[in-house]
Write an enzyme that holds these catalytic residues in place. Structure first.
Site, PDB file in Angstrom:
ATOM      1  N   CYS A   1      17.306 -16.604   7.799  1.00 52.06           N
ATOM      2  CA  CYS A   1      18.115 -15.892   8.790  1.00 52.06           C
ATOM      3  C   CYS A   1      19.560 -16.384   8.733  1.00 52.06           C
ATOM      4  O   CYS A   1      20.263 -16.116   7.777  1.00 52.06           O
ATOM      5  CB  CYS A   1      17.481 -16.044  10.162  1.00 52.06           C
ATOM      6  SG  CYS A   1      17.929 -14.740  11.327  1.00 52.06           S
ATOM      7  N   HIS A   2      20.033 -17.107   9.745  1.00 50.79           N
ATOM      8  CA  HIS A   2      21.364 -17.708   9.699  1.00 50.79           C
ATOM      9  C   HIS A   2      21.362 -19.038   8.936  1.00 50.79           C
ATOM     10  O   HIS A   2      22.437 -19.601   8.679  1.00 50.79           O
ATOM     11  CB  HIS A   2      21.894 -17.969  11.118  1.00 50.79           C
ATOM     12  CG  HIS A   2      22.366 -16.741  11.838  1.00 50.79           C
ATOM     13  ND1 HIS A   2      21.495 -15.857  12.447  1.00 50.79           N
ATOM     14  CD2 HIS A   2      23.612 -16.250  12.058  1.00 50.79           C
ATOM     15  CE1 HIS A   2      22.181 -14.885  13.013  1.00 50.79           C
ATOM     16  NE2 HIS A   2      23.467 -15.092  12.795  1.00 50.79           N
TER      17      HIS A   2
END
Length: 207
Positions: free
Chosen positions: A132-133
């Site tokens: 994700c991030h």
């Protein structure tokens, strides 16, 4: 995931700071420990605490976006995980470093010691995994250039500016870097991490 796969003897450090994406820590913790890996949960006090904010230092644990404390209160230490201090980590004892997403990577990427640790882990051939991030850590550690990765769309431009090729797939392994796209892709991401660890073990010559 291959039911006969085993990660016995593999050690994985999951490093997270405040407002990590809860499920992106919990799912790999459960799945990888189920396969036999020794999982170290490594809370790093950086960034802001989620609500309610407590100003006095040391009064609140590192906490996920949805309230999960690190370590999780509903799971006993010593069964699925062990808690480790970041300063006590030794790359010689690890096989994988894993970064959940959420706001945690944004906090961790300004902690010089964590960034250098990530770069050195990569250079030593450890599996560096993020979802994700989380791939923001690859950018900050200057190890994204020339790699194929996937991630949440909000950081695609950052990854491309760092020299990575971003693909719209659930998970991808490129060398010793494993990335995942979003929480829905956690099964594929965790399987890719497990397979990368198994492959690394087969490729590592005996001492």
């Amino acid at each position: 995931m291959d039911p006969i796969m085993t990660l016995d003897g593999e050690t994985i450090a999951i490093i997270a700071s405040n407002e990590f994406e809860d499920i992106e820590l919990e799912y790999p913790l459960l799945q990888l420990s189920h396969l036999g890996a020794d999982v170290l949960l490594v809370p790093v006090q950086a960034g802001h605490h989620p609500r309610p904010a407590l100003r006095e230092s040391g009064t609140k644990p590192v906490t996920g976006r949805f309230g999960t404390p690190l370590p999780p209160e509903v799971m006993a230490e010593g069964n699925r995980y062990t808690v480790a201090e970041f300063d006590d980590l030794d790359l010689e004892d690890l096989d994988c470093v894993l970064f959940p997403g959420g706001f945690s990577p944004d906090h961790l990427r300004v902690v010089d010691e964590v960034v250098e640790f990530t770069r050195e882990a990569y250079e030593r051939g450890l599996i560096v995994a993020s979802i994700c991030h989380g791939p923001w850590m690859l950018v900050e550690a200057d190890i994204a250039d020339g790699t194929e990765v996937c991630a949440y769309e909000a950081i695609h431009t950052d990854l491309e500016n760092a020299g990575a090729t971003v693909r719209d797939v659930p998970a991808i392994k490129d060398g010793n870097i494993v990335t995942g796209r979003v929480p829905d892709d956690l099964p594929e991401f965790t399987e890719a991490v497990a397979e990368a660890l198994e492959s690394r073990e087969l490729e590592t010559p005996p001492a």
